[in-house]
Design a protein around this motif. Structure first.
Motif, short mmCIF file in Angstrom:
data_model
loop_
_atom_site.label_atom_id
_atom_site.label_comp_id
_atom_site.label_asym_id
_atom_site.label_seq_id
_atom_site.Cartn_x
_atom_site.Cartn_y
_atom_site.Cartn_z
N GLY A 157 0.80 -1.21 0.00
CA GLY A 157 0.00 0.00 0.00
C GLY A 157 0.84 1.27 0.00
N PRO A 158 0.19 2.41 -0.17
CA PRO A 158 0.91 3.69 -0.27
C PRO A 158 1.63 4.09 1.01
CG PRO A 158 -1.48 4.03 -0.22
CD PRO A 158 -1.25 2.56 -0.39
N GLN A 159 1.25 3.51 2.16
CA GLN A 159 1.96 3.86 3.39
C GLN A 159 3.41 3.37 3.32
OE1 GLN A 159 -0.86 2.13 3.25
NE2 GLN A 159 -2.42 3.44 4.19
N THR A 160 3.60 2.21 2.67
CA THR A 160 4.95 1.65 2.53
C THR A 160 5.60 2.10 1.24
OG1 THR A 160 4.21 -0.31 3.75
CG2 THR A 160 6.29 -0.49 2.55
N LEU A 161 4.81 2.11 0.17
CA LEU A 161 5.31 2.46 -1.16
C LEU A 161 4.57 3.71 -1.65
CD1 LEU A 161 5.21 -1.17 -2.68
CD2 LEU A 161 7.12 -0.04 -1.50
N PRO A 162 5.02 4.87 -1.25
CA PRO A 162 4.27 6.09 -1.54
C PRO A 162 4.31 6.48 -3.01
CG PRO A 162 6.37 6.63 -0.53
CD PRO A 162 6.24 5.13 -0.47
N GLN A 163 3.29 7.22 -3.40
CA GLN A 163 3.27 7.79 -4.74
C GLN A 163 4.54 8.64 -4.93
OE1 GLN A 163 -0.04 7.50 -6.64
NE2 GLN A 163 1.56 7.49 -8.18
N GLY A 164 5.16 8.51 -6.08
CA GLY A 164 6.38 9.24 -6.36
C GLY A 164 7.64 8.46 -6.12
N GLY A 165 7.52 7.24 -5.55
CA GLY A 165 8.70 6.40 -5.35
C GLY A 165 9.35 6.65 -4.00
N GLY A 166 10.53 6.11 -3.85
CA GLY A 166 11.26 6.24 -2.58
C GLY A 166 12.70 5.84 -2.74
N GLY A 167 13.50 6.16 -1.76
CA GLY A 167 14.94 5.93 -1.85
C GLY A 167 15.39 4.62 -1.27
N PHE A 168 14.71 3.53 -1.59
CA PHE A 168 15.14 2.23 -1.09
C PHE A 168 14.65 1.13 -2.02
CE2 PHE A 168 10.90 2.85 0.61
CZ PHE A 168 10.31 1.59 0.55
N PRO A 226 19.54 -6.40 -8.56
CA PRO A 226 19.25 -5.00 -8.90
C PRO A 226 20.55 -4.20 -9.00
CG PRO A 226 17.78 -5.75 -7.17
CD PRO A 226 18.83 -6.82 -7.34
N LEU A 227 20.61 -3.36 -10.00
CA LEU A 227 21.77 -2.50 -10.21
C LEU A 227 21.45 -1.13 -9.63
CD1 LEU A 227 24.58 -2.13 -11.43
CD2 LEU A 227 23.49 -1.55 -13.60
N SER A 228 21.86 -0.91 -8.38
CA SER A 228 21.48 0.32 -7.69
C SER A 228 22.37 0.52 -6.48
CB SER A 228 20.01 0.25 -7.25
OG SER A 228 19.66 1.37 -6.46
N SER A 229 22.59 1.79 -6.13
CA SER A 229 23.32 2.11 -4.91
C SER A 229 22.38 2.25 -3.72
CB SER A 229 24.10 3.42 -5.10
OG SER A 229 23.20 4.49 -5.40
N LEU A 230 21.07 2.13 -3.96
CA LEU A 230 20.09 2.24 -2.87
C LEU A 230 20.21 1.03 -1.94
CD1 LEU A 230 16.95 3.39 -4.89
CD2 LEU A 230 18.46 4.81 -3.50
N LEU A 231 19.95 1.26 -0.67
CA LEU A 231 19.96 0.19 0.31
C LEU A 231 18.65 -0.57 0.28
CD1 LEU A 231 21.63 1.98 3.38
CD2 LEU A 231 22.71 0.47 1.68
N ALA A 232 18.71 -1.86 0.60
CA ALA A 232 17.50 -2.67 0.70
C ALA A 232 16.87 -2.49 2.07
CB ALA A 232 17.82 -4.14 0.45
N ARG A 233 15.56 -2.39 2.09
CA ARG A 233 14.79 -2.29 3.33
C ARG A 233 13.76 -3.41 3.34
NH1 ARG A 233 11.40 3.09 3.98
NH2 ARG A 233 13.52 3.95 3.89
N ARG A 234 13.74 -4.20 4.41
CA ARG A 234 12.78 -5.29 4.48
C ARG A 234 11.37 -4.75 4.66
NH1 ARG A 234 15.45 -10.24 8.07
NH2 ARG A 234 17.20 -10.65 6.65
N ILE A 235 10.44 -5.27 3.86
CA ILE A 235 9.04 -4.94 4.01
C ILE A 235 8.29 -6.25 4.28
CG2 ILE A 235 9.22 -2.89 2.57
CD1 ILE A 235 7.93 -4.39 0.31
N PRO A 236 7.22 -6.22 5.07
CA PRO A 236 6.57 -7.46 5.53
C PRO A 236 5.66 -8.08 4.48
CG PRO A 236 5.46 -5.56 6.47
CD PRO A 236 6.64 -5.02 5.72
N LEU A 237 6.24 -8.52 3.39
CA LEU A 237 5.51 -9.19 2.32
C LEU A 237 6.12 -10.56 2.10
CD1 LEU A 237 3.41 -9.06 -0.04
CD2 LEU A 237 5.29 -8.22 -1.47
N ASP A 238 5.29 -11.59 2.07
CA ASP A 238 5.75 -12.95 1.83
C ASP A 238 5.34 -13.39 0.42
OD1 ASP A 238 6.68 -12.98 4.37
OD2 ASP A 238 5.34 -14.55 5.11
N ILE A 239 6.30 -13.93 -0.30
CA ILE A 239 6.05 -14.49 -1.63
C ILE A 239 6.30 -15.99 -1.58
CG2 ILE A 239 6.90 -14.58 -4.01
CD1 ILE A 239 7.48 -11.62 -3.84
#
Length: 365
Positions: free
Chosen positions: A101-112, A152-165
């Motif tokens: 949801g937008p609380q975790t993944l806001p409109q406009g993206g994010g730095g992680f 992923p090719l990125s300098s951004l840090l990974a942040r754990r989000i509570p989603l199970d696949i």
């Protein structure tokens, strides 16, 4: 990007080939939580494209070039979303969809980069799953590198989000269906980068899943030699190396490695579970030392698993190691020692823990 007055916040992006049996499961699981579903077909000869279209996905085609990153990056070019959820056809959203949801993944993206828990079903032990935290939610502009087991090719840090696949690509049935494609690509990568421990680790996993014990032991041992002490995959690498050495009959080498690594994994039930198996094997090889030395160590290791409990936060953790698998081992152990009452207690515990693991909503508070 804006499409009229609508801005795509989250898109599902998938590459697929000959996945008619499973692709609907993946798309149906994600459809309620994403704004678009994009499938790039890499040469299916079954009904993959038609099923994906019927599920509501936008389907495009791509000529396969033996490069997963090239395919994933091509798929990402079709997305205008601020965030891209990367899902494979043999996966599905299992739990925690609120994290999209937008609380975790806001409109406009994010730095992680959003790291999710991928639970890969395995055949042995039954009902268990291997767990890995993998960056699968990518902000716009992040692509991939690597021919196989791409990152992923990125300098951004990974942040754990509570989603199970959920993922069932490592079951024997699905491994047989995929054939040797991944092995061939990994061999090419290793030829180009023979000092890359992560490639050796992944090659070892491929051999281990197919029960090729000598090859798995060799690959994991090489990965362990090359890997940094703080490599993010160090925990599963150590556990898998111990397992491969045991499966290959290299008990002495496995015991030596377990002693060397013990201080690093004092809170890992996965580590103590395999240690218990190793000392059970040692007891079988040296019966004169079994009851007074090796068997008590095996029992202590499995009891330690239960003391620690499940550790789904650990990279590569196998569900059940801190619960019903350890309890079942102790039940069998005490039954064989002639302690039926203790065996029955552990058997009951194993059944309860297994039920709770399979039905977490019914777990005791």
């Amino acid at each position: 990007m804006a499409i009229g007055d609508f801005v795509t916040r989250l898109a599902l992006v998938m590459i697929a080939r000959d996945e008619a049996k499973v692709i609907a499961r993946a798309l149906d699981s994600a459809r309620p939580y994403v704004d678009r579903m994009i499938v790039l077909d890499t040469g299916s000869v079954d009904a993959t494209r038609e099923i994906a279209t019927a599920c509501g996905a936008e389907v495009s085609e791509f000529t396969w070039c033996d490069d997963f990153s090239a395919a994933r990056n091509a798929a990402l070019t079709h997305s205008d979303a601020d965030w891209n959820l990367i899902l494979d056809a043999d996966e599905w959203l299992e739990a925690g969809s609120d994290a999209l949801g937008p609380q975790t993944l806001p409109q406009g993206g994010g730095g992680f980069l959003g790291a999710v828990r991928v639970r890969s079903l395995i055949d042995d032990p039954p009902d268990a799953a291997g767990q890995a935290w993998i960056a699968r939610v990518l902000p716009r502009g992040v692509g991939y590198h690597g021919r196989i087991h791409e990152q992923p090719l990125s300098s951004l840090l990974a942040r754990r989000i509570p989603l199970d696949i959920g993922h069932d690509g490592y079951t024997q049935e699905n491994l047989a269906r995929k054939g040797a494609r991944n092995e061939i690509l990994m061999m090419r990568e290793l030829e180009a980068a023979p000092e890359d421990p992560y490639l050796w680790f992944q090659m070892g996993k491929e051999h281990q899943a197919r029960k090729r014990h000598p090859q798995a032991a060799l690959c994991f041992t090489e990965a362990l030699r090359l890997a940094a002490a703080d490599a993010p995959y160090r925990h599963p690498l150590v556990v898998r190396t111990l397992t491969a050495l045991r499966d290959n009959g290299q008990l002495a080498e496995a015991l030596k490695l377990a002693d060397a690594e013990a201080a690093n994994w004092e809170t890992s039930p996965d580590f103590y579970l395999i240690v218990g198996y190793l000392y059970l094997d040692a007891a079988a090889e040296a019966p004169s030392q079994a009851r007074d030395h090796f068997l008590p160590i095996a029992e202590s290791a499995w009891r330690r698993c239960l003391e620690i409990g499940e550790r789904p936060d650990l990279e590569g953790a196998i569900s059940g190691c801190g619960g019903y698998i350890a309890a079942q081992n102790l039940a069998v152990y005490h039954q064989n020692l002639g302690d039926p009452q203790v065996a029955a207690e552990f058997a009951a515990l194993a059944e309860r823990l297994r039920s709770e693991a399979l039905n977490p909503a019914h777990a005791a508070p």
